[in-house]
Write a protein that holds these residues in place. Structure first.
Motif, mmCIF file in Angstrom:
data_model
loop_
_atom_site.group_PDB
_atom_site.id
_atom_site.type_symbol
_atom_site.label_atom_id
_atom_site.label_comp_id
_atom_site.label_asym_id
_atom_site.label_seq_id
_atom_site.Cartn_x
_atom_site.Cartn_y
_atom_site.Cartn_z
ATOM 1 N N GLY A 249 18.110 -2.278 -11.519
ATOM 2 C CA GLY A 249 19.165 -1.432 -12.071
ATOM 3 C C GLY A 249 19.847 -1.990 -13.297
ATOM 4 N N ASP A 250 19.441 -3.133 -13.781
ATOM 5 C CA ASP A 250 20.058 -3.751 -14.953
ATOM 6 C C ASP A 250 19.020 -3.871 -16.060
ATOM 7 N N PRO A 251 19.138 -3.129 -17.147
ATOM 8 C CA PRO A 251 20.276 -2.311 -17.544
ATOM 9 C C PRO A 251 20.230 -0.881 -17.005
ATOM 10 N N ALA A 252 19.110 -0.458 -16.393
ATOM 11 C CA ALA A 252 18.997 0.903 -15.867
ATOM 12 C C ALA A 252 17.865 0.931 -14.855
ATOM 13 N N PRO A 253 17.861 1.917 -13.967
ATOM 14 C CA PRO A 253 16.793 1.998 -12.953
ATOM 15 C C PRO A 253 15.436 2.296 -13.572
ATOM 16 N N LEU A 254 14.398 1.930 -12.855
ATOM 17 C CA LEU A 254 13.024 2.279 -13.208
ATOM 18 C C LEU A 254 12.505 3.307 -12.210
ATOM 19 N N ARG A 255 11.440 3.996 -12.606
ATOM 20 C CA ARG A 255 10.838 5.009 -11.741
ATOM 21 C C ARG A 255 9.325 4.796 -11.691
ATOM 22 N N LEU A 256 8.742 5.042 -10.538
ATOM 23 C CA LEU A 256 7.292 5.113 -10.418
ATOM 24 C C LEU A 256 6.889 6.564 -10.594
ATOM 25 N N ALA A 257 5.965 6.823 -11.520
ATOM 26 C CA ALA A 257 5.619 8.204 -11.844
ATOM 27 C C ALA A 257 5.154 8.979 -10.620
ATOM 28 N N GLY A 258 4.468 8.304 -9.711
ATOM 29 C CA GLY A 258 3.954 8.996 -8.527
ATOM 30 C C GLY A 258 4.632 8.577 -7.248
ATOM 31 N N ALA A 259 5.903 8.259 -7.314
ATOM 32 C CA ALA A 259 6.625 7.762 -6.138
ATOM 33 C C ALA A 259 6.449 8.693 -4.943
ATOM 34 N N GLY A 260 6.087 8.100 -3.802
ATOM 35 C CA GLY A 260 5.947 8.860 -2.566
ATOM 36 C C GLY A 260 4.599 9.520 -2.378
ATOM 37 N N ILE A 261 3.724 9.422 -3.365
ATOM 38 C CA ILE A 261 2.391 10.014 -3.266
ATOM 39 C C ILE A 261 1.399 8.931 -2.842
ATOM 40 N N SER A 262 0.611 9.194 -1.835
ATOM 41 C CA SER A 262 -0.358 8.214 -1.345
ATOM 42 C C SER A 262 -1.671 8.324 -2.107
ATOM 43 N N PRO A 263 -2.363 7.204 -2.305
ATOM 44 C CA PRO A 263 -3.644 7.252 -3.018
ATOM 45 C C PRO A 263 -4.741 7.870 -2.161
ATOM 46 N N ARG A 264 -5.726 8.444 -2.831
ATOM 47 C CA ARG A 264 -6.880 9.026 -2.150
ATOM 48 C C ARG A 264 -8.192 8.419 -2.654
ATOM 49 N N CYS A 265 -8.089 7.384 -3.490
ATOM 50 C CA CYS A 265 -9.276 6.838 -4.156
ATOM 51 C C CYS A 265 -10.252 6.216 -3.165
ATOM 52 N N ASN A 266 -9.723 5.478 -2.204
ATOM 53 C CA ASN A 266 -10.570 4.784 -1.233
ATOM 54 C C ASN A 266 -9.843 4.805 0.106
ATOM 55 N N PRO A 267 -10.448 5.355 1.145
ATOM 56 C CA PRO A 267 -9.761 5.470 2.434
ATOM 57 C C PRO A 267 -9.348 4.122 3.029
ATOM 58 N N ARG A 268 -9.898 3.022 2.500
ATOM 59 C CA ARG A 268 -9.516 1.702 3.005
ATOM 60 C C ARG A 268 -8.103 1.325 2.590
ATOM 61 N N TYR A 269 -7.596 1.951 1.519
ATOM 62 C CA TYR A 269 -6.322 1.513 0.948
ATOM 63 C C TYR A 269 -5.286 2.628 1.035
ATOM 64 N N PHE B 286 11.989 12.660 -19.538
ATOM 65 C CA PHE B 286 11.053 13.589 -20.164
ATOM 66 C C PHE B 286 9.792 13.803 -19.335
ATOM 67 N N LYS B 287 9.728 13.169 -18.161
ATOM 68 C CA LYS B 287 8.577 13.365 -17.282
ATOM 69 C C LYS B 287 8.556 14.801 -16.780
ATOM 70 N N VAL B 288 7.396 15.421 -16.812
ATOM 71 C CA VAL B 288 7.232 16.771 -16.292
ATOM 72 C C VAL B 288 7.161 16.688 -14.768
ATOM 73 N N ASP B 289 8.071 17.376 -14.097
ATOM 74 C CA ASP B 289 8.122 17.321 -12.640
ATOM 75 C C ASP B 289 6.781 17.739 -12.029
ATOM 76 N N GLY B 290 6.331 16.939 -11.077
ATOM 77 C CA GLY B 290 5.114 17.276 -10.355
ATOM 78 C C GLY B 290 3.828 17.060 -11.132
ATOM 79 N N SER B 291 3.906 16.396 -12.284
ATOM 80 C CA SER B 291 2.709 16.275 -13.126
ATOM 81 C C SER B 291 1.851 15.067 -12.797
ATOM 82 N N PHE B 292 2.366 14.114 -12.008
ATOM 83 C CA PHE B 292 1.551 12.933 -11.680
ATOM 84 C C PHE B 292 0.337 13.357 -10.860
ATOM 85 N N PHE B 293 -0.819 12.771 -11.183
ATOM 86 C CA PHE B 293 -2.001 13.028 -10.369
ATOM 87 C C PHE B 293 -2.944 11.833 -10.440
ATOM 88 N N GLU B 294 -3.783 11.754 -9.433
ATOM 89 C CA GLU B 294 -4.843 10.763 -9.352
ATOM 90 C C GLU B 294 -6.174 11.516 -9.344
#
Length: 301
Positions: free
Chosen positions: A232-252, A268-276
């Motif tokens: 939070g210093d100097p400001a918070p960061l965000r993960l573009a895909g926060a809360g979304i689980s990966p689907r690349c490999n079922p092991r992970y 300026f991030k477009v809501d819901g635009s993150f994808f894998e």
């Protein structure tokens, strides 16, 4: 300026059963993707994920499918390797300038008995031509050992009304969670270096996006590395895909590849635009052991 995003078709040899569909880019937006392409070498049959012509074409097909304007890339041998999968007439390349050793100095690939050796693994950025930008000094301090073995951060600034700083990173592997692994001391030395780079630009009011292979499960509850980066210093960061689980490999069940946005960029991030973009079909035909991730922003460049 308006971000022009041409429609690009995937190569015919990659059928629908070998790839998944990426969403259409947001009109007027800018798509930023990150991808560890797994030992992308300049020549056929080289490196620890040796490819033939069809293998390089599969990589190109995914690049076309994702439709990104900027790629934050990892495990790239050199510009010649990028030219195997990106059309140089359409893209500008910026590859880490860390010195490469002699090929015979690289270790043998694990799990192979044919004498194949590792190739240079660099971070890189590919920018679609027509997007105004300047190159920033590489974050060489990520090589905390000072022996040219740890990858630097490659960075650019998108110029215009509101500068946006972008960096491709590939942090030390082996400290995926906790603090007990032998790789953790080196990894933990890299974290404050990256944090300082982000914080300095955030404090100046600049937008920042850092993407790539963090080699850390940052979304595990209470992860100490994410808590350090996102203090939070100097400001918070965000993960573009926060809360979304990966689907690349079922092991992970957790990502180790991320697009991290500071507060200014997140506006300026477009809501819901993150994808894998994931792969199906036999593993030996997958274009990489990592899947690309991407996000759209409406940046006032």
């Amino acid at each position: 300026m308006k971000w022009m995003i041409p429609a690009l078709g995937a190569l015919a040899l990659v059928t629908a059963c070998e790839r998944s569909s990426a969403p259409a880019p947001v009109p007027g937006g800018l798509r930023i993707a990150a991808w560890n392409i797994e030992h992308l070498a300049a020549e056929n049959g080289m490196g620890c994920a040796p490819r033939d012509d069809a293998g390089y074409q599969r990589v190109t097909a995914i690049i076309d499918e994702v439709g990104a304007d900027i790629w934050l890339l990892q495990e790239i041998e050199n510009e010649a390797a990028l030219a195997r999968v990106f059309d140089p007439s359409q893209w500008t390349f910026h590859v880490e300038a860390r010195p490469a050793g002699e090929q015979d100095d690289y270790p043998l690939c694990r799990g192979r008995d044919d004498g194949t050796r590792l190739t240079m693994q660099s971070t890189a950025i590919a920018v679609r031509r027509g997007i105004d930008h300047v190159v920033l000094p590489a974050l060489t301090e990520l090589d905390v050992e000072g022996q040219d073995r740890l990858r630097w951060g490659v960075a650019i600034t998108l110029t215009g009304e509101a500068p946006l700083d972008l960096m491709s990173v590939h942090l030390k592997s082996g400290c995926f969670s906790g603090d007990a692994a032998s790789a953790c001391p080196v990894f933990f030395d890299q974290v404050p270096v990256l944090e300082s780079w982000i914080d300095e630009r955030s404090a100046a009011g600049r937008g920042v996006i850092v993407g790539g292979d963090f080699n850390r499960r940052l979304e595990v509850e209470g992860d100490s590395v994410w808590l350090d980066l996102n203090d939070g210093d100097p400001a918070p960061l965000r993960l573009a895909g926060a809360g979304i689980s990966p689907r690349c490999n079922p092991r992970y069940a957790e990502f180790i590849d991320f697009l991290v946005l500071n507060e200014e960029a997140a506006r300026f991030k477009v809501d819901g635009s993150f994808f894998e973009t994931t792969f199906s079909g036999p593993r030996e035909r997958h274009p990489s052991d990592h899947c690309p991730i991407a996000v759209d922003v409406r940046w006032p460049g």
